[in-house]
Motif scaffolding. Structure first.
Motif, PDB file in Angstrom:
ATOM      1  N   LYS A   1      -4.144  -0.224  13.985  1.00 36.78           N
ATOM      2  CA  LYS A   1      -4.972   0.843  13.422  1.00 36.78           C
ATOM      3  C   LYS A   1      -6.408   0.446  13.715  1.00 36.78           C
ATOM      4  CE  LYS A   1      -6.165   2.958   8.922  1.00 36.78           C
ATOM      5  NZ  LYS A   1      -5.711   3.139   7.515  1.00 36.78           N
TER       6      LYS A   1
ATOM      7  N   HIS B   1      -3.517   9.488  -5.510  1.00 35.32           N
ATOM      8  CA  HIS B   1      -2.846  10.664  -4.952  1.00 35.32           C
ATOM      9  C   HIS B   1      -1.662  11.189  -5.759  1.00 35.32           C
ATOM     10  CE1 HIS B   1      -4.531   9.290  -0.785  1.00 35.32           C
ATOM     11  NE2 HIS B   1      -5.444   9.769  -1.599  1.00 35.32           N
TER      12      HIS B   1
ATOM     13  N   GLU C   1       0.853  -1.188   0.000  1.00 32.91           N
ATOM     14  CA  GLU C   1       0.000   0.000   0.000  1.00 32.91           C
ATOM     15  C   GLU C   1       0.890   1.239   0.000  1.00 32.91           C
ATOM     16  OE1 GLU C   1      -3.503  -0.239   2.299  1.00 32.91           O
ATOM     17  OE2 GLU C   1      -3.762   1.930   2.501  1.00 32.91           O
ATOM     18  N   ARG C   2       0.623   2.124  -0.948  1.00 34.25           N
ATOM     19  CA  ARG C   2       1.439   3.344  -1.103  1.00 34.25           C
ATOM     20  C   ARG C   2       2.910   3.017  -1.345  1.00 34.25           C
ATOM     21  NH1 ARG C   2      -3.091   5.705  -2.235  1.00 34.25           N
ATOM     22  NH2 ARG C   2      -4.553   5.728  -0.506  1.00 34.25           N
TER      23      ARG C   2
ATOM     24  N   PHE D   1      -4.229   7.930  14.284  1.00 36.31           N
ATOM     25  CA  PHE D   1      -4.776   8.382  12.996  1.00 36.31           C
ATOM     26  C   PHE D   1      -6.263   8.022  12.948  1.00 36.31           C
ATOM     27  CE2 PHE D   1      -5.170   7.617   8.267  1.00 36.31           C
ATOM     28  CZ  PHE D   1      -5.075   8.951   7.908  1.00 36.31           C
TER      29      PHE D   1
ATOM     30  N   GLU E   1       4.038   9.206  -0.614  1.00 34.79           N
ATOM     31  CA  GLU E   1       2.652   9.190  -1.081  1.00 34.79           C
ATOM     32  C   GLU E   1       2.205  10.530  -1.669  1.00 34.79           C
ATOM     33  OE1 GLU E   1      -0.143   7.986   1.918  1.00 34.79           O
ATOM     34  OE2 GLU E   1      -1.861   8.226   0.581  1.00 34.79           O
TER      35      GLU E   1
ATOM     36  N   LYS F   1       1.018  10.679  13.855  1.00 34.35           N
ATOM     37  CA  LYS F   1       1.586  11.226  12.620  1.00 34.35           C
ATOM     38  C   LYS F   1       2.103  12.641  12.873  1.00 34.35           C
ATOM     39  CE  LYS F   1      -0.984   8.503   9.230  1.00 34.35           C
ATOM     40  NZ  LYS F   1      -1.751   8.469   7.970  1.00 34.35           N
TER      41      LYS F   1
ATOM     42  N   ASP G   1      -2.526  14.262   7.165  1.00 37.43           N
ATOM     43  CA  ASP G   1      -2.039  12.987   6.638  1.00 37.43           C
ATOM     44  C   ASP G   1      -0.847  13.184   5.705  1.00 37.43           C
ATOM     45  OD1 ASP G   1      -1.773  10.373   5.956  1.00 37.43           O
ATOM     46  OD2 ASP G   1      -3.659  10.207   4.852  1.00 37.43           O
TER      47      ASP G   1
ATOM     48  N   GLU H   1     -10.623   4.714   9.228  1.00 38.57           N
ATOM     49  CA  GLU H   1     -10.791   4.331   7.816  1.00 38.57           C
ATOM     50  C   GLU H   1     -11.344   2.908   7.682  1.00 38.57           C
ATOM     51  OE1 GLU H   1      -6.909   5.278   6.137  1.00 38.57           O
ATOM     52  OE2 GLU H   1      -7.544   7.356   5.818  1.00 38.57           O
TER      53      GLU H   1
END
Ligand code: GCU
Length: 688
Positions: free
Chosen positions: A291, A537, A168-169, A330, A402, A369, A374, A295
C-alpha cells in the motif's frame, strides 16, 4: 478450543447410518492407498486429512497402507506415478493444470477404487478436500467423475493484523499470529487456520496489515525472519504461500539509507539484498503486498516517481526468486476539501493507474478493490476492470464486515461479490466480465486472481458471528470457481457447518440470502454510502463523513441528494466505463435504482423505476429493513433445539443486537431525511 464453532466447515460430524450404507461409503473408504515412491509433503497432508475426516464421519479410521492391486480403497497420488498413470489421458492432465485434480470411481474385476489424482501433490490435496466435502454433504460417490481446476492462480487472504496483536477492522478478537510486538507462536492454531483455508482452495496469505507500522517493517529484517519462516512452514503443509506487506520506506527505516527513491541504485541494491535474505529463510516466499502513497503511507510520489517505478523496483528484487509484487490501487487524495465539488474520489484509482497500463513488470499484479470507493454496502464495479488491458490484476474484496455490520449484524456478502464478479465491463464486447478480467482470461494475462481481507481472529468461533464464517468460506469457493451461485455456496456451507436437516438447511440458507438486502434497506439507500460514525464506522451518522477530508459525500440538502458523476454535468466518473455501462450509468432513466444516487443528484420527489419517489423509498426500505431484522430473530428461534446450544445462543444474541441497531438506523436515517426534505411519510408512520 474445541467447540463445534471452532471446527467451522471441517466439522466432519458423524453421518447417519442410512447415509453411510445407502451410499456405500464404508466400502470405498476402508483404506487409503498412497501411490508408491511418493512422499511429497502434501500427499502426507492429504492422507492425514482423509483418514481423520473419514474416521470422524464414519466412525472407523481407514487403514493407511495397502496395495492397489485388489480390494476397494481410495487411491491418492500424482498422475505420473505407477499406480495412477494410465487412469487419465493427456487432455485431462492438461486440463487440470498445476492445482487441479481428477476424482474418479473405477470398478474393475479385482478392485474398485476412487482415484484422487493431480499433476502435483497440491492438486491431490484439493481433491481430497473435495471428496471429504461430498461425504459430509451426503453425496453419492459410486459414479464419481470430477475433473476440476481453480479458475485463477492467486486465491489469497490479506490479514490486517498488527504485531501488537490488534487487527485493523477486525471484529473477531485478536490476531492469531502476533502479540506484543512478536509472533504469538500458537502454531497449532495457525495450522488449524491453514486447514480451513486449504479446504476451500485458498493458496496465499499475507499475514500483516497493509498499513505497515514500525515494528512490522522489521518483518523482513534478520531478527524476525526465522519466525516468518516458521509461519511459512505451517502454511506450506497446506499448499499455501506466505506473503508480507512491506513498507515502501524500508530502505530508510530499516536500511539506514537517506532515500527510498525507486530509481536510486542504492535503493535497488538494498531491496535486492534484503529480498535475497527473505528467500534464504523462506525459499517459496510468495512476495510483497504494498500500500503506497495511500492514506499517509510512503510511496514513490515523494521522489516524483510513479506507481510503475515503485512496483517495478520490488519486482526486480523478487524476480530472481520467482516472487511477485501485489501493488494496491487504493490510491486517492484523503485530504480533500469538502467544499471542492470537482474532485471525485471515485475517479482516483482509474486516473492514477489507467495511464500506467502496460508499464508494470510481468511479476507485478495490481490489486483493485471491487468498487471505486471503499467496500461500501453498495458500489458500482471499479472501472479499472476492463480499463487495464496490459496489466495483471487481482480483485480485492473485504470479508471483514467493516461497513456491513462488523460481524454483529448478519450480512452474507457472497451475493454482493457475485454482482461484482459477474459485472460485464464490455471491454471486449459483451461477456467481458470482471471475473474474466481478474483471472487474466480476458486479456490473456499470465497472473491474476482474487484477494480478500480476512474476517478471522482468535475468537473461539474464528469470526465473532458464527454465521460470518459463511463469508470466508464463500470467498474461497468463489475464488476457485467464480461461476458458483450465492445459493449453491450458502447451501453447501450450511450443510457442512450445521448438518443436513432440511429445515435447518432451508432456514439458514434463506437467512443468509436475505441478509445483505435487509442490511442495505435499513442502512444506505440507492448507492449512497458513508452514513456512518467516523473512524470506527459502526452505526448511523448521516453527516458523519459529509464535511470531512476523505472525499465521501452525499450532498443531501432540502431539495435532493446524491453525487452527480455524469460526464455531461458531473465529475465525469461515469465516463471511465466502456460504452455500454457508461451509457447506462450516465442517464438517470437507465441507471439501476440501487446505484442511482451514486451517479446522480436528484430531487426527493424523483420517481424510481419501482414507482416510488426517492423519499418514500427511503422511508419504506428503512421501516421494512428494521422489521425484517426483527424477523431474523424469530426465524432463528424456530431452530431452537436443532443446533448446539453454544452456536444457537451466540447467533441469537447477535441477531437481537442487530434488530436493536437496525431500529436505530431506521429512526436516525428517516428522521434526518424527513427534517431535511420536509416531506412526510405517505403512510404516516412514526418519524421523530
Ligand atoms: C479502509 C479501512 C482502512 C484500511 C484501508 C485500506 O479505508 O478503513 O482501515 O487501511 O481501507 O484498504 O488500505
Amino acid at each position: 478450543p474445541a467447540g463445534e464453532a471452532y471446527k467451522a466447515w471441517l466439522r466432519y460430524a458423524r453421518l447417519d447410518r442410512e447415509f453411510i450404507e445407502g451410499n456405500g461409503y464404508a466400502s470405498w473408504c476402508g483404506t487409503v492407498v498412497t501411490a508408491s515412491a511418493e512422499d511429497a509433503a502434501l500427499l502426507a497432508t492429504a492422507r492425514r486429512e482423509l483418514a481423520e475426516g473419514i474416521e470422524s464421519m464414519l466412525g472407523r479410521r481407514p487403514q493407511e497402507s495397502g496395495n492397489a492391486d485388489e480390494g476397494s480403497f481410495l487411491l491418492i497420488g500424482t498422475l505420473g506415478s505407477a499406480e495412477l498413470q494410465g487412469l487419465t489421458d493427456a487432455a485431462e492432465r492438461e486440463a487440470i493444470g498445476d492445482e487441479g485434480y481428477i476424482l474418479r470411481a473405477f470398478e474393475q474385476p479385482m478392485r474398485r477404487f476412487i482415484a484422487i489424482g493431480g499433476n502435483t501433490d497440491k492438486g491431490v490435496l484439493y481433491g481430497a478436500f473435495h471428496l471429504l466435502r461430498l461425504l459430509q454433504t451426503g453425496q453419492p460417490i459410486r459414479d464419481l467423475n470430477v475433473v476440476d481446476r481453480p479458475a485463477s492462480k492467486l486465491r489469497m487472504i490479506d490479514h490486517w493484523d498488527n504485531m501488537d496483536g490488534s487487527v485493523e477492522r477486525g471484529y473477531a478478537g485478536r490476531s492469531i499470529f502476533f502479540r506484543e510486538g512478536d509472533f504469538l507462536g500458537d502454531w497449532d492454531r495457525v495450522r488449524d487456520y491453514a486447514r480451513l483455508m486449504a479446504a476451500v482452495g485458498l493458496n496465499a496469505v499475507a499475514i500483516n496489515n497493509v498499513n505497515v507500522h514500525e515494528t512490522e517493517t522489521r518483518l523482513i529484517a534478520p531478527e524476525l525472519l526465522p519466525s516468518v519462516a516458521r509461519a511459512a512452514s505451517v502454511f506450506r503443509e497446506y499448499g499455501i504461500r506466505l506473503y508480507l506487506s512491506v513498507n515502501f520506506a524500508s530502505p530508510i527505516q530499516l536500511g539506514g539509507l537517506t532515500t527510498a527513491d525507486p530509481l536510486d541504485p542504492r535503493v535497488r541494491e538494498w531491496w535486492a539484498e534484503r529480498t535475497a535474505d527473505v528467500y534464504r529463510h523462506v525459499p517459496d516466499f510468495g512476495g510483497y503486498l504494498v500500500k503506497a502513497d495511500s492514506e499517509f503511507r510512503p510511496g514513490p510520489f515523494t521522489y516524483g516517481r510513479d506507481h510503475a517505478d515503485g512496483a517495478n523496483l520490488l519486482a526486480e528484487a523478487l524476480r530472481p526468486h520467482g516472487g511477485i509484487v501485489i501493488w494496491r490501487c487504493f490510491v486517492y487524495d484523503c485530504q480533500q476539501d469538502w467544499r471542492d465539488r470537482k474532485t471525485d474520489r471515485a475517479r482516483a484509482a482509474y486516473d492514477h493507474f489507467r495511464p500506467l497500463d502496460g508499464k508494470f513488470d510481468e511479476n507485478v499484479i495490481l490489486q483493485i478493490k471491487n468498487g471505486p470507493m471503499d467496500f461500501q454496502v453498495r458500489e458500482p464495479v471499479s472501472p479499472l476492470f476492463g480499463g487495464l488491458q496490459r496489466t495483471n490484476q487481482v480483485l480485492e474484496l473485504q470479508i471483514t464486515q467493516e461497513y456491513t455490520g462488523q460481524q454483529r449484524h448478519l450480512c452474507y456478502l457472497v451475493p454482493q461479490w457475485k454482482e461484482a464478479i459477474d459485472f460485464d465491463t464490455y471491454a471486449k464486447g459483451p461477456g467481458s466480465t470482471v471475473a474474466k478480467a481478474a483471472t487474466g482470461e480476458l486479456f490473456d494475462r499470465p497472473l491474476g486472481g482474487f484477494a480478500a481481507v480476512s474476517n478471522i481472529g482468535d475468537d473461539g468461533n474464528w469470526t465473532g458471528h458464527p454465521l460470518a464464517q459463511a463469508n470466508f468460506y464463500g470467498f474461497g469457493r468463489l475464488a476457485w470457481r467464480p461461476e458458483l451461485s450465492a445459493e449453491q455456496i450458502a447451501d453447501e456451507w450450511v450443510r457442512l457447518t450445521f448438518g443436513s436437516d432440511p429445515d435447518v438447511v432451508a432456514t439458514i440458507g434463506r437467512m443468509l440470502l436475505d441478509s445483505w438486502p435487509i442490511y442495505e434497506k435499513y442502512t444506505s439507500p440507492l448507492g449512497v454510502g458513508w452514513m456512518v460514525n467516523p473512524n470506527h464506522h459502526y452505526g448511523p451518522n448521516v453527516d458523519g463523513y459529509e464535511y470531512s477530508m476523505w472525499g465521501t459525500y452525499h450532498y443531501a440538502d432540502c431539495h435532493g441528494i446524491g453525487v452527480d458523476r455524469t460526464v455531461r454535468t458531473g465529475t465525469g466518473y461515469a465516463g471511465q466505463y466502456h460504452d455500454a455501462p457508461a451509457a447506462m450509468y450516465e442517464s438517470a432513466e437507465s441507471c439501476p435504482d440501487e446505484l442511482l444516487l451514486f451517479f446522480h443528484h436528484l430531487p426527493y420527489s424523483h420517481v424510481l423505476k419501482s414507482g416510488r419517489t426517492i423519499i418514500q423509498h427511503i422511508y419504506d426500505t428503512h421501516f421494512e429493513g428494521a422489521e425484517q431484522a426483527e424477523g431474523l430473530v424469530e426465524t432463528w428461534r424456530r431452530l431452537s433445539g436443532k443446533i448446539d446450544a453454544e452456536r444457537y445462543e451466540s447467533v441469537l444474541s447477535r441477531l437481537e443486537q442487530q434488530a436493536k441497531h437496525a431500529a436505530e438506523w431506521r429512526d436516525v436515517v428517516n428522521t434526518y431525511f424527513c427534517r431535511k426534505s420536509g416531506i412526510p411519510d405517505a403512510h404516516g408512520r412514526q418519524i421523530y
